[in-house]
Design a protein around this motif. Structure first.
Motif, PDB file in Angstrom:
ATOM      1  N   SER A 170     -22.616 -12.241  58.003  1.00 16.55           N
ATOM      2  CA  SER A 170     -22.279 -10.849  57.764  1.00 16.55           C
ATOM      3  C   SER A 170     -21.527 -10.380  58.979  1.00 16.55           C
ATOM      4  O   SER A 170     -21.977 -10.556  60.062  1.00 16.55           O
ATOM      5  N   GLN A 171     -20.379  -9.877  58.888  1.00 16.11           N
ATOM      6  CA  GLN A 171     -19.739  -9.232  60.027  1.00 16.11           C
ATOM      7  C   GLN A 171     -19.734  -7.756  59.719  1.00 16.11           C
ATOM      8  O   GLN A 171     -20.009  -7.379  58.610  1.00 16.11           O
ATOM      9  N   SER A 172     -19.439  -6.894  60.635  1.00 12.26           N
ATOM     10  CA  SER A 172     -19.450  -5.485  60.261  1.00 12.26           C
ATOM     11  C   SER A 172     -18.244  -4.734  60.793  1.00 12.26           C
ATOM     12  O   SER A 172     -17.236  -5.336  61.118  1.00 12.26           O
ATOM     13  N   GLY A 173     -18.333  -3.391  60.876  1.00  8.34           N
ATOM     14  CA  GLY A 173     -17.132  -2.583  61.085  1.00  8.34           C
ATOM     15  C   GLY A 173     -16.612  -2.588  62.497  1.00  8.34           C
ATOM     16  O   GLY A 173     -16.801  -1.641  63.217  1.00  8.34           O
ATOM     17  N   ALA A 174     -15.943  -3.645  62.893  1.00  9.73           N
ATOM     18  CA  ALA A 174     -15.443  -3.664  64.266  1.00  9.73           C
ATOM     19  C   ALA A 174     -14.035  -4.202  64.438  1.00  9.73           C
ATOM     20  O   ALA A 174     -13.732  -4.740  65.479  1.00  9.73           O
ATOM     21  N   PRO A 175     -13.115  -4.086  63.464  1.00  9.61           N
ATOM     22  CA  PRO A 175     -11.842  -4.747  63.662  1.00  9.61           C
ATOM     23  C   PRO A 175     -10.980  -4.405  64.884  1.00  9.61           C
ATOM     24  O   PRO A 175     -11.435  -4.497  65.991  1.00  9.61           O
ATOM     25  N   THR A 176      -9.712  -4.023  64.678  1.00 11.91           N
ATOM     26  CA  THR A 176      -8.570  -4.235  65.551  1.00 11.91           C
ATOM     27  C   THR A 176      -8.308  -5.729  65.502  1.00 11.91           C
ATOM     28  O   THR A 176      -8.573  -6.498  66.448  1.00 11.91           O
ATOM     29  N   THR A 177      -7.837  -6.106  64.360  1.00 14.87           N
ATOM     30  CA  THR A 177      -7.686  -7.489  63.962  1.00 14.87           C
ATOM     31  C   THR A 177      -8.954  -8.277  64.198  1.00 14.87           C
ATOM     32  O   THR A 177      -8.982  -9.244  64.931  1.00 14.87           O
ATOM     33  N   GLY A 178     -10.013  -7.832  63.572  1.00 13.89           N
ATOM     34  CA  GLY A 178     -11.283  -8.541  63.638  1.00 13.89           C
ATOM     35  C   GLY A 178     -11.553  -9.223  62.324  1.00 13.89           C
ATOM     36  O   GLY A 178     -10.633  -9.630  61.642  1.00 13.89           O
ATOM     37  N   HIS A 179     -12.819  -9.309  61.933  1.00 20.02           N
ATOM     38  CA  HIS A 179     -13.237 -10.031  60.750  1.00 20.02           C
ATOM     39  C   HIS A 179     -12.554 -11.377  60.667  1.00 20.02           C
ATOM     40  O   HIS A 179     -12.212 -11.951  61.684  1.00 20.02           O
ATOM     41  N   SER A 180     -12.346 -11.877  59.466  1.00 22.14           N
ATOM     42  CA  SER A 180     -11.900 -13.248  59.249  1.00 22.14           C
ATOM     43  C   SER A 180     -13.142 -14.105  59.143  1.00 22.14           C
ATOM     44  O   SER A 180     -14.143 -13.825  59.770  1.00 22.14           O
ATOM     45  N   ALA A 181     -13.155 -15.082  58.325  1.00 20.65           N
ATOM     46  CA  ALA A 181     -14.294 -15.976  58.198  1.00 20.65           C
ATOM     47  C   ALA A 181     -13.769 -17.169  57.445  1.00 20.65           C
ATOM     48  O   ALA A 181     -13.063 -17.006  56.472  1.00 20.65           O
ATOM     49  N   THR A 182     -14.013 -18.332  57.891  1.00 19.79           N
ATOM     50  CA  THR A 182     -13.534 -19.518  57.210  1.00 19.79           C
ATOM     51  C   THR A 182     -14.733 -20.367  56.854  1.00 19.79           C
ATOM     52  O   THR A 182     -15.530 -20.666  57.713  1.00 19.79           O
ATOM     53  N   LEU A 183     -14.889 -20.718  55.630  1.00 18.83           N
ATOM     54  CA  LEU A 183     -15.992 -21.560  55.218  1.00 18.83           C
ATOM     55  C   LEU A 183     -15.420 -22.806  54.579  1.00 18.83           C
ATOM     56  O   LEU A 183     -14.503 -22.737  53.788  1.00 18.83           O
ATOM     57  N   SER A 184     -15.928 -23.953  54.933  1.00 20.61           N
ATOM     58  CA  SER A 184     -15.575 -25.186  54.247  1.00 20.61           C
ATOM     59  C   SER A 184     -16.887 -25.816  53.861  1.00 20.61           C
ATOM     60  O   SER A 184     -17.806 -25.800  54.610  1.00 20.61           O
ATOM     61  N   HIS A 185     -17.038 -26.337  52.727  1.00 23.22           N
ATOM     62  CA  HIS A 185     -18.324 -26.839  52.246  1.00 23.22           C
ATOM     63  C   HIS A 185     -18.001 -28.151  51.557  1.00 23.22           C
ATOM     64  O   HIS A 185     -16.873 -28.374  51.192  1.00 23.22           O
ATOM     65  N   THR A 186     -18.922 -29.047  51.392  1.00 22.47           N
ATOM     66  CA  THR A 186     -18.649 -30.212  50.567  1.00 22.47           C
ATOM     67  C   THR A 186     -19.637 -30.380  49.442  1.00 22.47           C
ATOM     68  O   THR A 186     -19.215 -30.449  48.299  1.00 22.47           O
ATOM     69  N   GLY A 187     -20.925 -30.418  49.683  1.00 21.66           N
ATOM     70  CA  GLY A 187     -21.797 -30.608  48.541  1.00 21.66           C
ATOM     71  C   GLY A 187     -23.258 -30.264  48.729  1.00 21.66           C
ATOM     72  O   GLY A 187     -23.696 -29.841  49.780  1.00 21.66           O
ATOM     73  N   ASP A 188     -24.006 -30.497  47.643  1.00 18.91           N
ATOM     74  CA  ASP A 188     -25.429 -30.262  47.471  1.00 18.91           C
ATOM     75  C   ASP A 188     -25.733 -28.815  47.106  1.00 18.91           C
ATOM     76  O   ASP A 188     -24.888 -28.123  46.572  1.00 18.91           O
ATOM     77  N   VAL A 217     -19.191 -13.020  47.867  1.00 21.45           N
ATOM     78  CA  VAL A 217     -18.455 -12.429  48.982  1.00 21.45           C
ATOM     79  C   VAL A 217     -18.289 -10.950  48.722  1.00 21.45           C
ATOM     80  O   VAL A 217     -17.899 -10.540  47.641  1.00 21.45           O
ATOM     81  N   THR A 218     -18.623 -10.109  49.657  1.00 26.66           N
ATOM     82  CA  THR A 218     -18.365  -8.683  49.567  1.00 26.66           C
ATOM     83  C   THR A 218     -17.543  -8.286  50.769  1.00 26.66           C
ATOM     84  O   THR A 218     -18.025  -8.370  51.876  1.00 26.66           O
ATOM     85  N   GLN A 219     -16.311  -7.897  50.587  1.00 24.98           N
ATOM     86  CA  GLN A 219     -15.521  -7.338  51.669  1.00 24.98           C
ATOM     87  C   GLN A 219     -15.322  -5.874  51.349  1.00 24.98           C
ATOM     88  O   GLN A 219     -15.093  -5.516  50.219  1.00 24.98           O
ATOM     89  N   SER A 220     -15.421  -5.016  52.278  1.00 24.77           N
ATOM     90  CA  SER A 220     -15.555  -3.598  51.958  1.00 24.77           C
ATOM     91  C   SER A 220     -14.400  -2.736  52.458  1.00 24.77           C
ATOM     92  O   SER A 220     -13.366  -3.250  52.834  1.00 24.77           O
ATOM     93  N   ASP A 221     -14.632  -1.376  52.407  1.00 21.68           N
ATOM     94  CA  ASP A 221     -13.771  -0.260  52.772  1.00 21.68           C
ATOM     95  C   ASP A 221     -13.391   0.487  51.518  1.00 21.68           C
ATOM     96  O   ASP A 221     -12.703  -0.017  50.680  1.00 21.68           O
TER      97      ASP A 221
END
Length: 221
Positions: A170-188, A217-221
């Motif tokens: 969970s990230q929250s309200g702090a940008p100035t080019t913040g946020h971003s999240a990269t997930l890579s998953h394979t299995g199970d 995924v919930t991205q807000s504003d």
């Protein structure tokens, strides 16, 4: 039981010896800048901090590498300061990592890597303030990672390969080019939940492959 306290040295390498390691505990309480530390525990009881958290790093521009291989593992760390590089690595057995860097005005520009491969896993990280980057990499077995990061201009990247999975960050309200999240998953067994929130920016990137994946995924504003 082996217990080691370290206070504010400029360069330190610690290796838990074979004779001491059955219930090896390393307590570190460090204050100061430009500190370089490598601590390794190989086999049996492991640990590194707590009994109310003696794995603490206060200061700027420090480089800390904590490594555990085999058996009961654990680790827990508190970082207070800016521009630090912290690598937490666990290879095999019951794992559990945890890191907190959220003191007001004293956790900026840090780079944190939590790297685990094999067995019980877990990983909980809480990071806030500005320009922090976090990389979490779990490879196999029971997984679970819970990452909460409110970092102005920061980013999170999580890679998993297989087994029990779960993941919530969970990230929250702090940008100035913040946020971003990269997930890579394979299995199970899957299940992820990413929530990024207010004052714009966001961005999310996802690659999954298979088994019981269920992403929310919930991205807000």
């Amino acid at each position: 039981m082996s217990r080691l306290w370290v206070h504010s040295l400029m360069v330190m390498t610690i290796l838990a010896s074979a004779a001491a390691r059955a219930e090896s505990v390393i307590y570190i309480d460090q204050t100061g800048d430009n500190f370089v530390l490598t601590a390794t525990q190989a086999g049996d009881g492991n640990s590194m901090g707590t009994s109310q958290t003696d794995l603490q790093f206060y200061g700027d521009d420090n480089t800390v590498t904590l490594y555990q291989s085999g058996d009961n593992n654990s680790m827990s760390a508190v970082v207070v300061g800016d521009n630090n590089t912290v690598d937490l690595k666990q290879v095999g057995s019951n794992n559990t990592t945890s890191l907190t860097c959220n003191a007001p005005g004293a956790c900026g520009g840090n780079s944190v890597t939590a790297w685990v491969t094999g067995d019980g896993n877990s990983t909980t990280v809480t990071v806030s303030n500005s320009n922090n980057t976090l990389v979490s990499d779990l490879t196999g077995d029971n997984n679970t990672a819970s990452i909460s990061m409110a970092s102005l201009g920061g980013s999170v990247s999580v890679t998993v390969a297989g087994s029990g999975n779960s993941l919530t960050f969970s990230q929250s309200g702090a940008p100035t080019t913040g946020h971003s999240a990269t997930l890579s998953h394979t299995g199970d067994t899957g299940t992820f939940s990413v929530t990024q929130s207010g004052a714009a920016t966001k961005t999310f990137s996802m690659t999954t492959v298979g088994n019981n994946v269920a992403v929310t995924v919930t991205q807000s504003d």
